[in-house]
Design a protein around this motif. Structure first.
Motif, short mmCIF file in Angstrom:
data_model
loop_
_atom_site.label_atom_id
_atom_site.label_comp_id
_atom_site.label_asym_id
_atom_site.label_seq_id
_atom_site.Cartn_x
_atom_site.Cartn_y
_atom_site.Cartn_z
N ASN A 1 0.79 -1.34 -0.14
CA ASN A 1 -0.09 0.04 -0.08
C ASN A 1 0.71 1.22 -0.02
O ASN A 1 0.92 1.95 1.04
CB ASN A 1 -0.98 -0.01 1.26
CG ASN A 1 -1.74 -1.41 1.33
OD1 ASN A 1 -2.13 -1.87 0.40
ND2 ASN A 1 -2.09 -1.57 2.39
N TYR A 2 1.64 1.50 -1.22
CA TYR A 2 2.59 2.59 -1.28
C TYR A 2 2.14 4.06 -1.04
O TYR A 2 2.78 4.75 -0.33
CB TYR A 2 3.36 2.43 -2.50
CG TYR A 2 3.72 1.13 -2.74
CD1 TYR A 2 4.87 0.40 -1.87
CD2 TYR A 2 3.50 0.15 -3.77
CE1 TYR A 2 5.32 -1.03 -2.18
CE2 TYR A 2 3.98 -1.02 -4.02
CZ TYR A 2 4.89 -1.50 -3.02
OH TYR A 2 5.53 -2.69 -3.32
N LYS B 1 11.98 2.57 -0.84
CA LYS B 1 11.48 1.37 -1.50
C LYS B 1 9.87 1.67 -2.01
O LYS B 1 9.58 1.18 -3.10
CB LYS B 1 11.12 0.54 -0.25
CG LYS B 1 10.44 -0.71 -0.50
CD LYS B 1 10.54 -2.00 0.77
CE LYS B 1 9.83 -3.19 0.02
NZ LYS B 1 9.71 -4.33 1.37
N ALA B 2 9.14 2.46 -1.16
CA ALA B 2 7.98 2.95 -1.64
C ALA B 2 7.74 3.63 -3.18
O ALA B 2 7.12 3.39 -4.08
CB ALA B 2 7.23 3.85 -0.76
N TYR B 3 8.86 4.70 -3.40
CA TYR B 3 8.95 5.39 -4.67
C TYR B 3 9.45 4.27 -5.62
O TYR B 3 9.13 4.50 -6.72
CB TYR B 3 10.08 6.33 -4.33
CG TYR B 3 9.49 7.67 -3.78
CD1 TYR B 3 8.23 8.35 -4.24
CD2 TYR B 3 9.88 8.17 -2.50
CE1 TYR B 3 7.72 9.35 -3.72
CE2 TYR B 3 9.27 9.34 -2.15
CZ TYR B 3 8.27 9.92 -2.65
OH TYR B 3 7.45 10.91 -2.01
N PHE B 4 10.42 3.42 -5.31
CA PHE B 4 10.71 2.50 -6.37
C PHE B 4 9.59 1.60 -6.78
O PHE B 4 9.60 1.44 -8.14
CB PHE B 4 11.91 1.67 -5.73
CG PHE B 4 12.50 0.44 -6.75
CD1 PHE B 4 13.19 0.95 -7.84
CD2 PHE B 4 12.03 -0.84 -6.50
CE1 PHE B 4 13.79 -0.36 -8.68
CE2 PHE B 4 12.26 -1.85 -7.39
CZ PHE B 4 13.33 -1.53 -8.39
N ALA C 1 13.16 5.47 8.11
CA ALA C 1 12.06 6.23 7.46
C ALA C 1 12.67 6.56 5.94
O ALA C 1 11.99 6.25 4.78
CB ALA C 1 12.01 7.72 7.80
N TYR C 2 14.12 6.95 5.72
CA TYR C 2 14.30 7.11 4.27
C TYR C 2 14.37 5.79 3.40
O TYR C 2 13.96 5.80 2.31
CB TYR C 2 15.97 7.83 4.18
CG TYR C 2 16.21 8.98 4.74
CD1 TYR C 2 15.08 9.94 4.64
CD2 TYR C 2 17.38 9.32 5.52
CE1 TYR C 2 15.23 11.30 5.11
CE2 TYR C 2 17.57 10.71 5.90
CZ TYR C 2 16.36 11.70 5.64
OH TYR C 2 16.61 13.08 5.97
N ALA D 1 13.23 7.92 -5.41
CA ALA D 1 13.80 6.52 -5.11
C ALA D 1 15.19 6.64 -4.83
O ALA D 1 15.84 6.54 -3.65
CB ALA D 1 13.46 5.31 -5.67
N LEU D 2 15.94 7.31 -5.80
CA LEU D 2 17.28 7.71 -5.83
C LEU D 2 17.79 8.58 -4.54
O LEU D 2 18.56 8.44 -3.83
CB LEU D 2 17.79 8.20 -7.22
CG LEU D 2 18.31 7.34 -8.08
CD1 LEU D 2 18.57 7.95 -9.58
CD2 LEU D 2 19.67 6.71 -7.67
#
Length: 681
Positions: A135-136, A168-171, A162-163, A179-180
């Motif tokens: 559930n990104y 992971k969510a953005y990827f 947190a980072y 993500a980068l």
């Protein structure tokens, strides 16, 4: 190395002793304290130490006691912290539903006590769980809300977590730039913390991200930095995986020598550690390298091994890569039909994976509610009652009752009217519905029939085109030799009989195919007739005589004059496929025998060989239309995996049956049983 190992053990023992001493000290202090908030604070320190040691049973016991004391003291902080640590324990034990419930309870308490840091920790933990669940969007919302507080208070551990979860969510939502960014931030914090495990994971993520973005130089830099951190003993499997990833990145920038070195080392590591997943990735990448270096035979063998391994491990991503590489290889060898088959498999699997990703994104998320206002810690949020609802005057209650009665009468009248309208409309709709369903059934039956026709057509054309390709390729090869001066005109004249025979074979195949498709494809109904099975054997044997001689196989024709009642075109396709398969799976000195005999008033046809045979497990797959099972022949001949499936279809359409008897390394017998005359209705 030995001294370092002893030093590490000593440090671990000292640390463990120090922790145990701290726990003992806190336990003793707790025993002598009064039942007040000071005791709650001491207990929370003890619970945190037990949580760090992963002694969850003891920690849970103290959590229950501390929570009860906090309730009796109206001590909101104690309730918030105990709920939070209990949630962390549930999360560590993979009991995510219980973890979420306790995190939400803790968040309510932190909100009421205006503890912004506590709220941030809870939100980040909820964000991590939602991201793990897929559930990104919900996870991002929670984790982002915590970041500013962690950054303001410079909380390194919390920021690292947190980072990482945000990256992971953005990827997973394909936002690669974000993500980068968060992977870089995570790496910076983990370097400050000297978190070796975290640094390895983040560098691996960065290497993967840069490779996806085709920034292969940066990908190589990240992977090589990671290699320096790996322990030769502890990280054996990871080292093999990174070597392969490095090899693929060097391959992408055409530095083939470096790619070869890393891929070889990656494969060696994976084999040494019996890491099947690593072996699979290495074989695929190595095959890619060998295809580029024109080592096509080696690439073919590696792709064959990788294909079997990908299916065994059910690794669809690597299987997709493998199918693409097989297509590229066959295109390079000018095997365009085989390349087309790989392409079809590739797109079918890609579509399946795309649908799975869409389905995962469509999974409903669990809503995380806004923090609740808790008036007193003594009453849990589930037990809270709004007192305003209990205070009311009698006149107000009377008005409410009158309104309620009128509302009920109006609702009853409306319901009766609705029922009458529904009944009148329903009788009309019922007739229309029946007519509609009747039409739908007819359309469904027609669609099913068309689909069946298309499937048989596709399979049939795949089989026959193989045989056509051999005949036409042979003719083209002779003509090319003449054109390039490879043979003289006199030598070419000597070859004319063979060319004529190949042309006749191709013509015969085309005639059978077109004749069969013209007469049969409308409804898949065979056109049975009485014909001599011996004639069919003789024609089909003549088509494969050159291949038989080239492979040094002995072919014995024991067929005899006997009449079969079946569709001749269909049976010719079946016989040709069985004989071609026998040639494919036999080698020098092997024997193929074709025969027919009377058996219980029917004709029993047999194609027997002394070839490599078929295992019992594979025999079950041979006639299964869904499996599309194929293996490589004695001279690496490739097939479509459809031949025996279409044979089964055609034989059964002619009221017959087909089966196999086989023993590995001894040989195989394929039997067909068909009627000798028309079946009586």
């Amino acid at each position: 190395m030995k001294q370092l190992f002893i030093y590490a053990i000593c440090l671990s023992a000292i640390f463990s002793f120090a922790q145990n001493a701290k726990i003992d000290s806190l336990t003793v202090r707790l025993a002598y304290q009064n039942q007040d908030s000071t005791k709650v604070e001491t207990s929370l320190l003890l619970i945190n130490e037990l949580y760090k040691l992963q002694d969850y049973n003891k920690a849970t016991l103290f959590i229950a006691q501390t929570s009860e004391l906090s309730k009796s003291l109206n001590y909101t902080k104690g309730l918030a912290e105990t709920s939070y640590i209990q949630a962390l324990i549930y999360d560590a034990q993979n009991q995510q539903n219980k973890a979420v419930s306790n995190f939400e309870l803790a968040r309510d308490y932190f909100y009421n006590s205006k503890d912004t840091l506590g709220l941030a920790k809870v939100n980040n933990s909820l964000g991590v769980i939602e991201i793990e669940r897929g559930n990104y969007t919900k996870g991002l919302q929670n984790s982002l809300s915590a970041i500013s507080i962690f950054e303001e208070k410079d909380l390194k551990e919390e920021l690292s977590k947190a980072y990482n979860s945000l990256a992971k969510a953005y990827f997973n939502t394909n936002k690669l730039e974000e993500a980068l960014l968060y992977n870089k931030k995570a790496l910076s914090v983990r370097e400050e913390l000297d978190d070796m495990k975290g640094m390895k994971n983040t560098l691996k993520n960065l290497g993967q991200l840069y490779a996806i973005k085709k920034d292969y130089r940066l990908s190589i830099d990240s992977y090589e930095r990671m290699l320096k951190l790996l322990d030769k003993e502890e990280d054996k499997n990871l080292r093999g995986e990174i070597m392969t990833s490095l090899g693929k990145s060097y391959l992408a920038i055409d530095q083939l020598d470096k790619a070869s070195d890393y891929l070889r080392e990656g494969l060696d590591y994976s084999k040494a550690n019996n890491d099947e997943s690593g072996i699979l990735k290495s074989l695929n990448a190595y095959a890619d390298l060998n295809t580029r270096n024109r080592r096509l035979k080696l690439a073919e063998n590696q792709l064959y091994q990788a294909n079997e391994l990908a299916r065994k491990l059910k690794n669809d991503e690597e299987l997709l890569y493998n199918l693409k590489l097989n297509r590229d290889l066959d295109e390079k060898r000018n095997f365009f039909e085989d390349a087309y088959n790989w392409q079809k498999q590739y797109f079918a699997l890609k579509e399946k994976l795309d649908q799975q990703k869409l389905a995962e994104k469509a999974i409903p998320t669990r809503e995380i509610t806004e923090p609740k206002t808790i008036e007193t810690p003594l009453i849990s949020p589930e037990q809270k009652v709004n007192k305003d609802t209990l205070i009311d005057t009698e006149p107000q209650q009377s008005k409410k009752n009158t309104l309620l009665i009128y509302s009920l009468i109006a609702a009853l009248v409306f319901a009766i009217a609705l029922l009458i309208f529904s009944y009148l409309k329903g009788s009309k709709d019922s007739k229309e519905k029946k007519q509609f369903e009747k039409k739908n059934k007819k359309l469904a039956a027609k669609n099913m029939q068309l689909e069946e026709v298309n499937q048989v057509k596709d399979k049939l054309f795949s089989i026959v085109s193989h045989d056509l390709k051999d005949s036409i390729s042979s003719i083209k090869a002779f003509l090319d030799l003449l054109k390039d001066g490879g043979i003289s005109k006199e030598e070419f004249n000597d070859l004319i009989p063979e060319l004529s025979e190949n042309a006749n074979n191709a013509s015969s195949l085309l005639f059978n195919l077109l004749n069969w498709s013209k007469s049969q494809m409308q409804n898949l109904q065979p056109k049975p007739e009485l014909f001599n099975i011996q004639e069919v054997f003789q024609i089909k044997i003549s088509l494969i005589e050159k291949k038989v001689n080239d492979k040094g196989i002995i072919l014995i024709d024991e067929s005899r004059r006997e009449f079969v009642f079946a569709d001749r075109s269909m049976l010719e396709i079946v016989i040709q496929n069985l004989i071609t398969n026998a040639v494919k799976f036999t080698g020098k000195g092997d024997v193929i025998t074709v025969s027919n005999q009377d058996y219980n008033g029917k004709v029993l046809i047999c194609v027997e060989d002394t070839g490599i045979g078929i295992s019992e497990e594979n025999q079950k797959k041979l006639f299964n239309a869904k499996k599309n099972f194929t293996t490589i022949g004695t001279e690496n001949e490739k097939g479509t995996g459809l031949g025996l499936t279409i044979c089964k279809d055609l034989v059964e359409l002619n009221n017959g049956r087909i089966w196999v008897e086989s023993t590995p390394n001894i040989g195989s017998k394929f039997f067909i049983e068909l009627p000798k005359a028309a079946l009586q209705e």
